[in-house]
Structures are given as C-alpha cells and as structure tokens.
Scaffold this motif. Structure first.
Motif, short mmCIF file in Angstrom:
data_model
loop_
_atom_site.label_atom_id
_atom_site.label_comp_id
_atom_site.label_asym_id
_atom_site.label_seq_id
_atom_site.Cartn_x
_atom_site.Cartn_y
_atom_site.Cartn_z
N THR A 23 0.94 -1.20 -0.02
CA THR A 23 -0.02 0.16 -0.01
C THR A 23 0.98 1.29 -0.17
OG1 THR A 23 -0.19 -0.44 2.47
CG2 THR A 23 -2.07 -0.93 1.05
N ASP A 24 2.04 0.91 0.19
CA ASP A 24 3.08 2.17 0.34
C ASP A 24 4.50 1.66 0.51
OD1 ASP A 24 4.06 5.00 0.70
OD2 ASP A 24 2.69 5.35 2.34
N THR A 25 5.34 2.72 0.59
CA THR A 25 6.71 2.13 0.81
C THR A 25 6.99 2.16 2.52
OG1 THR A 25 8.83 2.54 0.46
CG2 THR A 25 7.68 4.50 1.28
N PRO A 55 2.20 -9.51 13.54
CA PRO A 55 2.17 -8.63 14.51
C PRO A 55 3.49 -7.84 14.46
CG PRO A 55 3.05 -11.00 15.20
CD PRO A 55 2.68 -10.99 13.75
N HIS A 56 3.44 -6.65 15.44
CA HIS A 56 4.38 -5.78 15.20
C HIS A 56 5.80 -6.64 15.84
CE1 HIS A 56 6.32 -1.97 15.07
NE2 HIS A 56 6.71 -2.10 16.35
N LEU A 57 6.85 -6.61 15.00
CA LEU A 57 7.84 -7.52 15.60
C LEU A 57 9.25 -6.42 15.54
CD1 LEU A 57 7.61 -10.45 13.06
CD2 LEU A 57 7.14 -10.31 15.52
N SER A 58 9.83 -6.50 16.75
CA SER A 58 10.92 -5.60 17.22
C SER A 58 11.91 -6.68 17.79
CB SER A 58 10.44 -4.47 17.84
OG SER A 58 11.66 -3.61 17.71
N ALA A 76 -2.10 -8.68 6.27
CA ALA A 76 -2.09 -7.34 7.21
C ALA A 76 -0.87 -7.34 8.06
CB ALA A 76 -3.31 -7.38 8.26
N ASN A 77 0.08 -6.32 7.92
CA ASN A 77 1.15 -6.25 8.72
C ASN A 77 1.12 -4.90 9.90
OD1 ASN A 77 3.88 -6.53 9.51
ND2 ASN A 77 4.59 -4.95 8.16
N VAL A 88 0.55 -6.48 0.39
CA VAL A 88 1.04 -6.23 1.90
C VAL A 88 0.39 -4.86 2.31
CG1 VAL A 88 2.72 -5.89 3.63
CG2 VAL A 88 3.22 -7.52 1.34
N VAL A 89 -0.40 -5.10 3.41
CA VAL A 89 -1.07 -3.85 3.74
C VAL A 89 -0.56 -3.32 5.06
CG1 VAL A 89 -3.56 -2.64 4.58
CG2 VAL A 89 -3.62 -4.40 2.62
N GLY A 90 -0.05 -2.18 5.00
CA GLY A 90 0.54 -1.67 6.48
C GLY A 90 -0.53 -1.31 7.16
N MET A 91 -0.83 -1.79 8.28
CA MET A 91 -1.73 -1.36 8.98
C MET A 91 -1.63 -0.15 9.87
SD MET A 91 -3.89 -3.64 8.31
CE MET A 91 -5.17 -3.04 9.26
#
Length: 239
Positions: free
Chosen positions: A12-14, A211-214, A177-178, A147-150
């Motif tokens: 959906t974007d960079t 999920p948000h992964l860090s 959904a990312n 890939v959709v950046g949520m």
C-alpha cells in the motif's frame, strides 16, 4: 518450459513491510520443502561493500531464500540513491528496461520451484516517464500478494491498490495485514473491514496478520502466514 511458481509482492506504500513479508513467504516455502528464491528487480538505495553494491532489502531476501540467484538476475537494476526509482535511475543515467527484468525472471524460474518477486515502493511508483511498477507486474503476468501496512488511512490505500491491481487484469492471490503501527486504534476492526471488502470485491483471501515485530523476523512472521493456502492458489492459477 518451467513449471515453477511465482508471485509479485506489492504494498500500500513504501516502508510497510513488503520485504519482511516476502522474506517470510520464502521461509514458509522453504519449510514446505521447496527450492525458493527471490528477485528484487529494482533496488533503490545501495552501498558499496568490498567493491560490490549491496541493497539491504535484497540481502534480506537472499538470507531467507534457499536458492541464491546471481546478483544481476536477482536485481537487474541496483541503484545507489535511496529515492523513487525513476529519479534515482535518471540521476545515474540508467534506463529501467522491463524486458531485461522479464528475461531475468525467465532465468530465475529455471533455477527454483518458486520465485518471489518483490516490487519497489507502492503499486504505481513510476519507473520511467511512461511505465510504472504496475506495468512491471503486468509484464511479468504474476498473481499479486498485497501487503497492507496497518495504520490510520490503510483501508482507502488498500482498496485503491486492489482496484489498481485488478484494473491491470491481474489476480490478487491474497493479502497480508502487517501491524506496522503498534499504537493503531481498532486494528482488528480495520482488518475485519478489509477482509470483507477485499474478499467480496476481489476474491482476495487474508493470508495472515503479522504482529508488530521488533526486531523484524521473517521466521517469526512466517508462522503467521498461511503459505499452504497461497501455494494452492498459485498452483490453481498455473493450470
């Protein structure tokens, strides 16, 4: 004629996780016992390491694959400037020739069971004055994973991108959904909305929620993706 599978990953974007999802899909394909390789046909933003140009995204894809392509096939166009590809290419006097990419992709298909092709930026990023990333996906004639950046605004971005993909006569093999923004309000409701619209309008199934992964981990992300369902879709599309 090659019977290898292939897909095109767009977003959906960079900066919304195309590389993470592409690498996760590669790890999933490897787990399924497939010879999996990746192409990043155009990479903008490269640095010299021991006299060789390297791009972080392309290196991450190589790390996730179990078949490595020669660098000039994996990335026919390696640009130094981290800018929009047509601007970086003009700055370096390079013509982004899609025929060269299509030829490289044909060679890649002979070297693996499945080839993941990661696009650059969003779906309509210009490559030349006349062509954009959508034209590249069309030239390769591949099913697309979106890939959709949520984050706030993602519903419109996702539906506009899906509309653009289908308008080119391409099939959306599924979407991911990312969770790029861990502080996003009502993420589940947003995902449910997109699930309804993308499935109803484009027959595009949700392949998983990352999920948000860090730090970002393709191996962890792979456990959240339905690689098997995607493989079934790709095989059906090939028949």
């Amino acid at each position: 004629m090659s019977h290898a599978l292939s897909l095109f990953v767009t977003g959906t974007d960079t900066e919304i996780g195309k590389t993470l999802v592409s690498a996760a899909l590669l790890r999933g394909f490897v787990r399924e016992g497939l010879r999996a390789t990746a192409m990043k046909p155009i990479a903008a933003g490269a640095t010299l390491v021991d006299g060789v140009l390297h791009n972080e995204d392309a290196d991450q894809l190589d790390d996730a694959a179990n078949v490595l392509l020669p660098p000039d096939i994996r990335t026919p166009f390696m640009l130094k400037e981290p800018a929009a590809p047509h601007i970086a290419a003009a700055h370096e006097n390079v013509m982004l020739d899609m025929t060269r990419i299509v030829d490289a992709h044909m060679q890649a298909l002979d070297m693996a069971d499945v080839v993941v092709v990661e696009g650059v930026g969003g779906f309509r990023v210009p490559l030349t004055d006349a062509h954009d990333t959508a034209d590249l996906a069309f030239a390769l004639n591949l099913p697309v994973v979106l890939v959709v950046g949520m984050r706030l605004g993602c519903i419109s971005h996702a539906l506009l991108t899906a509309e653009a993909i289908v308008a080119r006569g391409l099939r959306i093999a599924g979407w991911v959904a990312n969770r790029v923004d861990p502080a996003m309000l009502f993420p589940d409701e947003n995902i449910d909305t997109l699930r309804t619209w993308l499935d109803r309008q484009y027959d595009a199934p949700l392949l998983g929620v990352v999920p948000h992964l860090s730090p970002a981990s393709p191996d962890v992300a792979a456990t959240h993706l339905d690689t098997n369902r995607l493989l079934q879709t790709l095989r059906a599309a090939q028949r």
